[in-house]
Design a protein around this motif. Structure first.
Motif, PDB file in Angstrom:
ATOM      1  N   VAL A  51     -57.182   8.597  52.644  1.00 13.45           N
ATOM      2  CA  VAL A  51     -55.555   8.685  51.454  1.00 13.45           C
ATOM      3  C   VAL A  51     -55.651   6.857  50.635  1.00 13.45           C
ATOM      4  CG1 VAL A  51     -53.307   8.475  53.512  1.00 13.45           C
ATOM      5  CG2 VAL A  51     -53.129   9.941  50.793  1.00 13.45           C
ATOM      6  N   LEU A  52     -55.837   6.192  51.777  1.00 16.26           N
ATOM      7  CA  LEU A  52     -55.200   4.979  51.615  1.00 16.26           C
ATOM      8  C   LEU A  52     -56.705   4.531  50.473  1.00 16.26           C
ATOM      9  CD1 LEU A  52     -54.362   3.340  54.724  1.00 16.26           C
ATOM     10  CD2 LEU A  52     -52.710   4.198  52.531  1.00 16.26           C
ATOM     11  N   ALA A  53     -58.340   5.053  50.482  1.00 15.54           N
ATOM     12  CA  ALA A  53     -59.112   4.372  49.971  1.00 15.54           C
ATOM     13  C   ALA A  53     -58.732   4.922  48.528  1.00 15.54           C
ATOM     14  CB  ALA A  53     -60.664   4.200  50.430  1.00 15.54           C
ATOM     15  N   GLN A  54     -57.771   5.971  48.378  1.00 14.11           N
ATOM     16  CA  GLN A  54     -57.778   6.647  47.018  1.00 14.11           C
ATOM     17  C   GLN A  54     -56.855   6.129  46.716  1.00 14.11           C
ATOM     18  OE1 GLN A  54     -57.460  11.015  46.992  1.00 14.11           O
ATOM     19  NE2 GLN A  54     -60.085  11.367  48.279  1.00 14.11           N
ATOM     20  N   THR A  55     -56.022   5.737  47.585  1.00 11.67           N
ATOM     21  CA  THR A  55     -54.755   4.730  47.081  1.00 11.67           C
ATOM     22  C   THR A  55     -54.972   3.293  45.370  1.00 11.67           C
ATOM     23  OG1 THR A  55     -52.665   5.477  48.691  1.00 11.67           O
ATOM     24  CG2 THR A  55     -52.552   3.772  46.800  1.00 11.67           C
ATOM     25  N   ASP A  56     -55.994   3.001  46.899  1.00 10.84           N
ATOM     26  CA  ASP A  56     -56.808   1.896  46.293  1.00 10.84           C
ATOM     27  C   ASP A  56     -57.355   1.698  44.775  1.00 10.84           C
ATOM     28  OD1 ASP A  56     -55.944   0.554  48.722  1.00 10.84           O
ATOM     29  OD2 ASP A  56     -57.970   0.035  49.580  1.00 10.84           O
ATOM     30  N   ARG A  57     -57.980   3.196  44.927  1.00 11.97           N
ATOM     31  CA  ARG A  57     -58.864   3.403  44.163  1.00 11.97           C
ATOM     32  C   ARG A  57     -57.144   3.877  42.226  1.00 11.97           C
ATOM     33  NH1 ARG A  57     -64.238   2.611  41.422  1.00 11.97           N
ATOM     34  NH2 ARG A  57     -64.049   3.228  39.071  1.00 11.97           N
ATOM     35  N   VAL A  58     -57.167   4.791  42.781  1.00 14.03           N
ATOM     36  CA  VAL A  58     -55.928   4.653  41.884  1.00 14.03           C
ATOM     37  C   VAL A  58     -55.109   3.390  41.242  1.00 14.03           C
ATOM     38  CG1 VAL A  58     -53.590   6.087  41.903  1.00 14.03           C
ATOM     39  CG2 VAL A  58     -55.134   7.118  42.556  1.00 14.03           C
ATOM     40  N   VAL A  59     -55.423   2.824  41.946  1.00 17.16           N
ATOM     41  CA  VAL A  59     -54.739   1.161  41.883  1.00 17.16           C
ATOM     42  C   VAL A  59     -55.622   0.521  41.318  1.00 17.16           C
ATOM     43  CG1 VAL A  59     -54.128  -1.208  42.277  1.00 17.16           C
ATOM     44  CG2 VAL A  59     -53.233   1.067  43.480  1.00 17.16           C
ATOM     45  N   ALA A  60     -56.537   0.677  41.216  1.00 20.29           N
ATOM     46  CA  ALA A  60     -57.711  -0.005  40.547  1.00 20.29           C
ATOM     47  C   ALA A  60     -58.145   0.889  38.997  1.00 20.29           C
ATOM     48  CB  ALA A  60     -58.987  -0.128  40.790  1.00 20.29           C
ATOM     49  N   ASN A  61     -58.185   2.035  38.909  1.00 23.15           N
ATOM     50  CA  ASN A  61     -58.187   2.225  37.065  1.00 23.15           C
ATOM     51  C   ASN A  61     -56.396   1.991  36.608  1.00 23.15           C
ATOM     52  OD1 ASN A  61     -60.213   3.535  38.208  1.00 23.15           O
ATOM     53  ND2 ASN A  61     -59.840   5.953  38.687  1.00 23.15           N
ATOM     54  N   THR A  62     -55.521   2.324  37.305  1.00 26.65           N
ATOM     55  CA  THR A  62     -54.341   1.827  36.401  1.00 26.65           C
ATOM     56  C   THR A  62     -54.110   0.974  35.884  1.00 26.65           C
ATOM     57  OG1 THR A  62     -53.178   3.654  37.631  1.00 26.65           O
ATOM     58  CG2 THR A  62     -52.001   2.105  36.567  1.00 26.65           C
ATOM     59  N   LEU A  63     -54.752   0.257  36.799  1.00 23.10           N
ATOM     60  CA  LEU A  63     -55.131  -1.773  36.500  1.00 23.10           C
ATOM     61  C   LEU A  63     -55.474  -1.699  34.959  1.00 23.10           C
ATOM     62  CD1 LEU A  63     -54.866  -3.720  39.657  1.00 23.10           C
ATOM     63  CD2 LEU A  63     -52.455  -4.101  38.012  1.00 23.10           C
ATOM     64  N   THR A  64     -57.240  -1.254  35.391  1.00 25.48           N
ATOM     65  CA  THR A  64     -57.827  -0.729  34.144  1.00 25.48           C
ATOM     66  C   THR A  64     -57.455  -0.086  32.900  1.00 25.48           C
ATOM     67  OG1 THR A  64     -59.922  -0.930  35.296  1.00 25.48           O
ATOM     68  CG2 THR A  64     -59.697  -0.038  32.747  1.00 25.48           C
ATOM     69  N   ALA A  65     -56.671   0.473  32.600  1.00 27.24           N
ATOM     70  CA  ALA A  65     -55.589   1.684  31.886  1.00 27.24           C
ATOM     71  C   ALA A  65     -53.960   0.583  30.767  1.00 27.24           C
ATOM     72  CB  ALA A  65     -55.551   2.390  32.291  1.00 27.24           C
ATOM     73  N   LEU A  66     -53.847   0.066  32.047  1.00 27.30           N
ATOM     74  CA  LEU A  66     -52.697  -1.110  31.711  1.00 27.30           C
ATOM     75  C   LEU A  66     -53.418  -1.828  30.255  1.00 27.30           C
ATOM     76  CD1 LEU A  66     -50.631  -1.427  34.694  1.00 27.30           C
ATOM     77  CD2 LEU A  66     -49.927  -0.322  31.923  1.00 27.30           C
ATOM     78  N   ALA A  67     -54.601  -2.791  31.164  1.00 25.93           N
ATOM     79  CA  ALA A  67     -55.407  -3.637  30.690  1.00 25.93           C
ATOM     80  C   ALA A  67     -55.834  -3.527  29.428  1.00 25.93           C
ATOM     81  CB  ALA A  67     -56.372  -4.872  30.980  1.00 25.93           C
ATOM     82  N   ALA A  68     -55.829  -2.301  29.157  1.00 28.24           N
ATOM     83  CA  ALA A  68     -56.571  -2.095  27.658  1.00 28.24           C
ATOM     84  C   ALA A  68     -55.486  -1.615  26.635  1.00 28.24           C
ATOM     85  CB  ALA A  68     -57.287  -0.004  28.116  1.00 28.24           C
ATOM     86  N   VAL A  69     -54.521  -1.741  27.086  1.00 32.33           N
ATOM     87  CA  VAL A  69     -52.982  -1.681  25.936  1.00 32.33           C
ATOM     88  C   VAL A  69     -52.237  -2.970  25.602  1.00 32.33           C
ATOM     89  CG1 VAL A  69     -53.235   0.909  25.956  1.00 32.33           C
ATOM     90  CG2 VAL A  69     -51.157  -0.836  27.399  1.00 32.33           C
ATOM     91  N   GLY A  70     -53.098  -3.935  26.966  1.00 34.31           N
ATOM     92  CA  GLY A  70     -52.189  -5.211  26.931  1.00 34.31           C
ATOM     93  C   GLY A  70     -51.093  -5.321  27.606  1.00 34.31           C
ATOM     94  N   ALA A  71     -51.074  -4.628  28.738  1.00 30.33           N
ATOM     95  CA  ALA A  71     -49.856  -4.179  29.469  1.00 30.33           C
ATOM     96  C   ALA A  71     -50.526  -4.917  30.801  1.00 30.33           C
ATOM     97  CB  ALA A  71     -49.223  -2.905  29.790  1.00 30.33           C
ATOM     98  N   ARG A  72     -49.156  -5.076  31.461  1.00 24.31           N
ATOM     99  CA  ARG A  72     -49.046  -6.276  33.063  1.00 24.31           C
ATOM    100  C   ARG A  72     -48.302  -5.022  33.853  1.00 24.31           C
ATOM    101  NH1 ARG A  72     -46.410 -11.371  32.662  1.00 24.31           N
ATOM    102  NH2 ARG A  72     -45.615  -9.942  31.816  1.00 24.31           N
ATOM    103  N   PRO A  73     -48.763  -5.551  35.283  1.00 24.55           N
ATOM    104  CA  PRO A  73     -47.628  -4.713  36.352  1.00 24.55           C
ATOM    105  C   PRO A  73     -46.411  -4.707  36.286  1.00 24.55           C
ATOM    106  CG  PRO A  73     -49.846  -5.721  37.165  1.00 24.55           C
ATOM    107  CD  PRO A  73     -49.546  -5.884  35.953  1.00 24.55           C
ATOM    108  N   GLU A  74     -45.861  -5.570  35.193  1.00 27.86           N
ATOM    109  CA  GLU A  74     -44.725  -6.268  35.250  1.00 27.86           C
ATOM    110  C   GLU A  74     -44.730  -6.144  34.122  1.00 27.86           C
ATOM    111  OE1 GLU A  74     -46.329  -9.187  37.899  1.00 27.86           O
ATOM    112  OE2 GLU A  74     -47.562  -8.029  35.808  1.00 27.86           O
ATOM    113  N   ASP A  75     -44.657  -5.198  33.166  1.00 30.36           N
ATOM    114  CA  ASP A  75     -44.897  -4.012  32.083  1.00 30.36           C
ATOM    115  C   ASP A  75     -44.209  -2.934  32.481  1.00 30.36           C
ATOM    116  OD1 ASP A  75     -44.813  -6.374  30.867  1.00 30.36           O
ATOM    117  OD2 ASP A  75     -46.808  -5.980  30.140  1.00 30.36           O
ATOM    118  N   VAL A  76     -44.200  -2.347  33.405  1.00 30.81           N
ATOM    119  CA  VAL A  76     -44.497  -1.227  33.930  1.00 30.81           C
ATOM    120  C   VAL A  76     -42.693  -1.129  33.854  1.00 30.81           C
ATOM    121  CG1 VAL A  76     -45.092   0.575  35.926  1.00 30.81           C
ATOM    122  CG2 VAL A  76     -46.569  -0.524  35.064  1.00 30.81           C
TER     123      VAL A  76
END
Length: 136
Positions: A51-76
């Motif tokens: 579950v933790l390895a999967q959590t790490d990948r979900v975070v990486a994918n989310t950061l990539t998706a946010l960056a694609a629209v010019g957003a940062r974690p603080e914008d969530v």
């Protein structure tokens, strides 16, 4: 963007472990990410049974998706975390991991953590649903 976000915890509601009960967005544009799954770019499951390895990948994918629209974690402005488990320890470990990774500011907003019976991909243990406020 963060100057257009207000996060609140009314005194009459219970205290939280880091998230806010309410997030108000003054911006007009939002990005609604599809549920981010623990899949690599080839579509293969990362960290089967971990579950933790999967959590790490979900975070990486989310950061990539946010960056694609010019957003940062603080914008969530809203997160929903799905974990295949009914064990409070497992849910807590995922919450702690999320808050220890670069996406952590996203979880200071309105957040919901859910234990569920099953997710969409065989072996998938974690999924993250995110909404972000975008700059005009």
């Amino acid at each position: 963007m963060t100057d257009r976000l207000t996060r609140l915890n009314p005194d009459s509601l219970h205290s939280t472990p880091g998230y806010h009960h309410i997030t108000v967005v003054e911006a007009g544009r939002t990005a609604h990410l599809a549920g981010q799954c623990p899949l690599d770019s080839a579509g293969d499951l990362v960290g089967p049974g971990d579950v933790l390895a999967q959590t790490d990948r979900v975070v990486a994918n989310t950061l990539t998706a946010l960056a694609a629209v010019g957003a940062r974690p603080e914008d969530v402005v809203r997160t929903v975390i799905y974990v295949v488990s009914d064990d409070r320890q497992v849910l807590s470990s995922v919450w702690q991991r999320l808050n220890a990774l670069p996406l952590a500011p996203a979880f200071s907003t309105a957040s919901t953590l859910l234990g569920v019976a099953q997710l969409g991909y065989p072996g998938q243990l974690v999924e993250l649903d995110v909404t972000a406020a975008l700059s005009d």
